[in-house]
Write a protein that holds these residues in place. Structure first.
Motif, PDB file in Angstrom:
ATOM      1  N   ILE A  97       0.837  -1.193   0.000  1.00 52.69           N
ATOM      2  CA  ILE A  97       0.000   0.000   0.000  1.00 52.69           C
ATOM      3  C   ILE A  97       0.877   1.250   0.000  1.00 52.69           C
ATOM      4  O   ILE A  97       1.874   1.326   0.715  1.00 52.69           O
ATOM      5  N   GLU A  98       0.494   2.225  -0.823  1.00 49.62           N
ATOM      6  CA  GLU A  98       1.192   3.499  -0.860  1.00 49.62           C
ATOM      7  C   GLU A  98       0.165   4.624  -0.942  1.00 49.62           C
ATOM      8  O   GLU A  98      -0.923   4.450  -1.505  1.00 49.62           O
ATOM      9  N   PRO A  99       0.465   5.814  -0.382  1.00 50.37           N
ATOM     10  CA  PRO A  99      -0.485   6.922  -0.454  1.00 50.37           C
ATOM     11  C   PRO A  99      -0.572   7.494  -1.864  1.00 50.37           C
ATOM     12  O   PRO A  99       0.426   7.537  -2.581  1.00 50.37           O
ATOM     13  N   VAL A 100      -1.758   7.915  -2.237  1.00 52.94           N
ATOM     14  CA  VAL A 100      -1.952   8.592  -3.519  1.00 52.94           C
ATOM     15  C   VAL A 100      -2.511   9.984  -3.227  1.00 52.94           C
ATOM     16  O   VAL A 100      -1.749  10.936  -3.088  1.00 52.94           O
ATOM     17  N   LEU A 101      -3.816  10.116  -3.089  1.00 52.98           N
ATOM     18  CA  LEU A 101      -4.385  11.413  -2.725  1.00 52.98           C
ATOM     19  C   LEU A 101      -4.334  11.652  -1.225  1.00 52.98           C
ATOM     20  O   LEU A 101      -4.490  12.785  -0.765  1.00 52.98           O
ATOM     21  N   ALA A 102      -4.151  10.614  -0.460  1.00 54.12           N
ATOM     22  CA  ALA A 102      -4.034  10.751   0.995  1.00 54.12           C
ATOM     23  C   ALA A 102      -2.591  10.992   1.391  1.00 54.12           C
ATOM     24  O   ALA A 102      -1.657  10.529   0.729  1.00 54.12           O
ATOM     25  N   GLU A 103      -2.421  11.717   2.475  1.00 54.61           N
ATOM     26  CA  GLU A 103      -1.102  11.897   3.062  1.00 54.61           C
ATOM     27  C   GLU A 103      -0.900  10.920   4.218  1.00 54.61           C
ATOM     28  O   GLU A 103       0.190  10.390   4.416  1.00 54.61           O
ATOM     29  N   SER A 104      -1.986  10.686   4.968  1.00 60.00           N
ATOM     30  CA  SER A 104      -1.901   9.753   6.092  1.00 60.00           C
ATOM     31  C   SER A 104      -3.298   9.293   6.479  1.00 60.00           C
ATOM     32  O   SER A 104      -4.303   9.921   6.128  1.00 60.00           O
ATOM     33  N   LEU A 105      -3.344   8.175   7.222  1.00 57.98           N
ATOM     34  CA  LEU A 105      -4.590   7.640   7.775  1.00 57.98           C
ATOM     35  C   LEU A 105      -4.251   7.037   9.126  1.00 57.98           C
ATOM     36  O   LEU A 105      -3.523   6.054   9.202  1.00 57.98           O
ATOM     37  N   GLU A 106      -4.764   7.645  10.191  1.00 60.09           N
ATOM     38  CA  GLU A 106      -4.392   7.239  11.543  1.00 60.09           C
ATOM     39  C   GLU A 106      -5.602   6.691  12.298  1.00 60.09           C
ATOM     40  O   GLU A 106      -6.667   7.321  12.309  1.00 60.09           O
ATOM     41  N   PRO A 107      -5.444   5.523  12.962  1.00 57.71           N
ATOM     42  CA  PRO A 107      -6.556   4.941  13.717  1.00 57.71           C
ATOM     43  C   PRO A 107      -6.645   5.485  15.134  1.00 57.71           C
ATOM     44  O   PRO A 107      -5.650   5.951  15.700  1.00 57.71           O
ATOM     45  N   ALA A 108      -7.842   5.409  15.692  1.00 56.29           N
ATOM     46  CA  ALA A 108      -8.079   5.715  17.106  1.00 56.29           C
ATOM     47  C   ALA A 108      -9.184   4.789  17.584  1.00 56.29           C
ATOM     48  O   ALA A 108      -9.847   4.126  16.781  1.00 56.29           O
ATOM     49  N   GLU A 109      -9.365   4.728  18.889  1.00 56.56           N
ATOM     50  CA  GLU A 109     -10.407   3.893  19.485  1.00 56.56           C
ATOM     51  C   GLU A 109     -10.304   2.452  18.982  1.00 56.56           C
ATOM     52  O   GLU A 109     -11.292   1.827  18.620  1.00 56.56           O
ATOM     53  N   GLN A 110      -9.070   1.961  18.947  1.00 59.08           N
ATOM     54  CA  GLN A 110      -8.794   0.581  18.534  1.00 59.08           C
ATOM     55  C   GLN A 110      -9.372   0.264  17.147  1.00 59.08           C
ATOM     56  O   GLN A 110      -9.938  -0.800  16.923  1.00 59.08           O
ATOM     57  N   GLY A 111      -9.189   1.200  16.233  1.00 60.09           N
ATOM     58  CA  GLY A 111      -9.607   0.958  14.863  1.00 60.09           C
ATOM     59  C   GLY A 111     -11.058   1.264  14.573  1.00 60.09           C
ATOM     60  O   GLY A 111     -11.555   0.950  13.484  1.00 60.09           O
ATOM     61  N   ARG A 112     -11.751   1.928  15.493  1.00 60.54           N
ATOM     62  CA  ARG A 112     -13.160   2.261  15.256  1.00 60.54           C
ATOM     63  C   ARG A 112     -13.312   3.652  14.640  1.00 60.54           C
ATOM     64  O   ARG A 112     -14.354   3.955  14.042  1.00 60.54           O
ATOM     65  N   THR A 113     -12.295   4.492  14.767  1.00 61.57           N
ATOM     66  CA  THR A 113     -12.304   5.824  14.179  1.00 61.57           C
ATOM     67  C   THR A 113     -10.977   6.036  13.467  1.00 61.57           C
ATOM     68  O   THR A 113      -9.922   5.658  13.970  1.00 61.57           O
ATOM     69  N   TRP A 114     -11.047   6.665  12.287  1.00 62.50           N
ATOM     70  CA  TRP A 114      -9.846   6.910  11.490  1.00 62.50           C
ATOM     71  C   TRP A 114      -9.797   8.383  11.101  1.00 62.50           C
ATOM     72  O   TRP A 114     -10.820   8.964  10.723  1.00 62.50           O
ATOM     73  N   THR A 115      -8.608   8.964  11.169  1.00 63.64           N
ATOM     74  CA  THR A 115      -8.417  10.355  10.757  1.00 63.64           C
ATOM     75  C   THR A 115      -7.609  10.379   9.474  1.00 63.64           C
ATOM     76  O   THR A 115      -6.462   9.899   9.431  1.00 63.64           O
ATOM     77  N   LEU A 116      -8.218  10.931   8.436  1.00 62.83           N
ATOM     78  CA  LEU A 116      -7.606  10.988   7.108  1.00 62.83           C
ATOM     79  C   LEU A 116      -7.063  12.385   6.849  1.00 62.83           C
ATOM     80  O   LEU A 116      -7.760  13.386   7.069  1.00 62.83           O
ATOM     81  N   ARG A 117      -5.828  12.451   6.405  1.00 67.00           N
ATOM     82  CA  ARG A 117      -5.206  13.720   6.019  1.00 67.00           C
ATOM     83  C   ARG A 117      -4.922  13.669   4.527  1.00 67.00           C
ATOM     84  O   ARG A 117      -4.283  12.730   4.029  1.00 67.00           O
TER      85      ARG A 117
END
Length: 522
Positions: A97-117
């Motif tokens: 996997i490599e980023p394309v339009l995303a810069e990062s994707l970070e999980p929280a709450e043990q994978g129940r919430t994700w923050t996309l940059r």
């Protein structure tokens, strides 16, 4: 077929993943594994020539061709959408996997919430800057379509999507899902702008919409404002549909196109003799026989088991694929860390197949097998060979070959016994596409409650070892009772003339995953 072009091979040493280049001499040039084969290749080539019209011949197509980025079922559809649009994440040549339009994707709450940059300074073809609103719009569009990506996004709480700022998005899930990024890294998850109109398709890709004639030809001028500032190299991309293998190869040899996908194994020598390069990529691609488990005679598991035992897998690879592949074990996703390699390899056993058919009251069974050259190289050959092998178990298979438009027309996904093709995927994304009751391409009509339960548990399991065991248990169910006969993984065979450069072997999709932004004329 008569070869009319005689040109010397332009041999290139490329960096890639699990692939080789076959030149006119008949030798194979192996490729080493790098972080991203396409980046390594471009660096090795140095300055590139700009300009020209790149013409690509692609397998299949018909009146139902589409430019919809979220429902591209055929090779030409996939080639077009891979150049008009882009996903948040993609796969490099080694299937990482490599980023394309995303810069990062970070999980929280043990994978129940994700923050996309999101990546900065990306714009759509119409000049609109990419922002989080476009991602929200895209995810909801995909979820509302009865097509490819909807199944993967069922875990997303669409009502809870929240824009943090122009480049940041909070994505809540209904259940924890540690592998969410994998689902976003699929070619059918491309991001489109808010208010997207398929009649006037707009994406962020290296080429923009020009013309489109379903079943024939489409053209895409260069995106002069592409975020990868040095790409693409050519002025225009033209994609030509070729339902016929012979016509596609002839177009390459005559110079009408500069590259083609899915070279028939039996025509490799003709292509090499003409001075073109055949690129063989070791992949996880498979061309299964599909048995509808809800229709006679395949609604009896003993018949399905018998048909798997009728296959001589080594002969399939050596003859249908001309040795360009490796045997499989009725399981897909061979590059997945959870692949059930510990299940014993299934081998041809005609005596046991006959016994199972007798037990099912199906001795002397006669069935029709539907296939098409539009499925890809080796499909028709595999169907013909399987019909011969089945005779050893007293089964008569009538092979019916139809054109691509018919196969992928109104009867697609409803054939009782047929073939199809699938690209490399990891296990959970593939299950979401083809093996769950509500999967968009559940061509076997497979519906096993224990299997579905295992998959749902695996999606929410954050412990890798526990998740792997759940997935291995699920694979065992498909191995024993599923509707697929997966006899081999085929090398992806593509070819290009000595007039172009930039292709690299790729584990994912044909012709360097259709990434024509990296191709230039020599």
């Amino acid at each position: 077929m008569t070869v009319t072009r005689r040109e010397l091979l332009r041999a290139s040493a490329l960096l890639g993943a699990g692939g080789a280049l076959l030149g006119a001499s008949g030798g194979i040039t192996a490729c080493t594994t790098g972080d991203t084969g396409r980046q390594a290749l471009n660096a090795a080539l140095g300055p590139r020539r700009r300009g020209g019209v790149l013409r690509i011949g692609v397998t299949g197509g018909g009146a139902q061709d589409t430019l919809d980025p979220h429902h591209p079922p055929t090779y030409p559809d996939q080639a077009r959408v891979s150049n008009l649009y882009e996903p948040l994440f993609g796969r490099d040549a080694a299937y990482n996997i490599e980023p394309v339009l995303a810069e990062s994707l970070e999980p929280a709450e043990q994978g129940r919430t994700w923050t996309l940059r999101l990546r900065a300074d990306v714009s759509f073809h119409n000049g609109k800057p990419l922002d989080a609103d476009d991602v929200i719009f895209t995810l909801r569009r995909i979820a509302d379509l009865p097509g490819t990506g909807a199944a993967a996004l069922r875990v997303v709480d669409m009502a809870g999507l929240r824009k943090i700022d122009a480049r940041t998005l909070r994505i809540p899930l209904t259940v924890p899902y540690a592998l969410f990024q994998d689902d976003l890294a699929q070619y059918y998850m491309a991001i489109v702008p808010t208010g997207f109109d398929l009649a006037h398709p707009v994406g962020t890709g290296p080429f923009r919409y020009g013309t489109f004639t379903p079943g024939r030809i489409s053209s895409f001028p260069r995106n002069d404002h592409y975020w990868r500032a040095d790409q693409p190299y050519v002025d225009e991309l033209v994609i030509v549909d070729f339902p016929s293998d012979d016509a596609r190869v002839a177009a390459l040899l005559s110079g009408d196109v500069q590259a083609i996908d899915n070279v028939p194994p039996g025509q490799i020598n003709d292509v090499k003799a003409a001075g073109a390069t055949v690129m063989a990529s070791e992949s996880g691609a498979w061309t299964p026989f599909t048995m509808r488990v809800d229709k006679a005679p395949f609604n009896d598991v003993r018949v399905r088991q018998a048909f798997r035992l009728m296959v001589d897998r080594d002969q399939m690879v050596s003859q249908a694929l001309a040795g360009q592949g490796r045997i499989a074990n009725d399981l897909y996703a061979p590059f997945d860390a959870s692949y059930a390699s510990d299940i014993p390899q299934r081998r041809q056993d005609l005596a046991q197949a006959k016994s199972l058919l007798r037990q099912a009251g199906q001795a002397g069974l006669r069935v029709e097998l539907v296939t098409s050259s539009g499925i890809g190289s080796g499909a028709v050959e595999a169907a013909t060979l399987f019909a011969q092998q089945a005779k050893g178990a007293g089964v008569t298979i009538a092979v019916r070959t139809v054109d691509s438009a018919t196969f992928y027309g109104s009867d697609y996904l409803n054939w009782v016994f047929a073939e199809d093709y699938w690209y490399t995927r990891n296990y959970l994304p593939q299950v979401a596409q083809g093996s769950l009751p509500d999967a968009p391409y559940n061509e076997c009509h497979f519906n096993d409650q224990r299997f579905t339960s295992l998959i749902n548990r695996a999606r929410g399991e954050l412990n890798p070892a526990k998740r792997a065991q759940l997935l291995k248990d699920a694979q065992r169910i498909e191995y024993d009772t599923g509707g697929y006969i997966i006899w081999g993984f085929k090398n992806q065979l593509d070819a290009y003339t000595n007039k172009v450069t930039g292709f690299v072997p790729d584990r994912n999709m044909p012709l360097s995953s259709f990434q024509f932004r990296t191709i230039s004329f020599v």
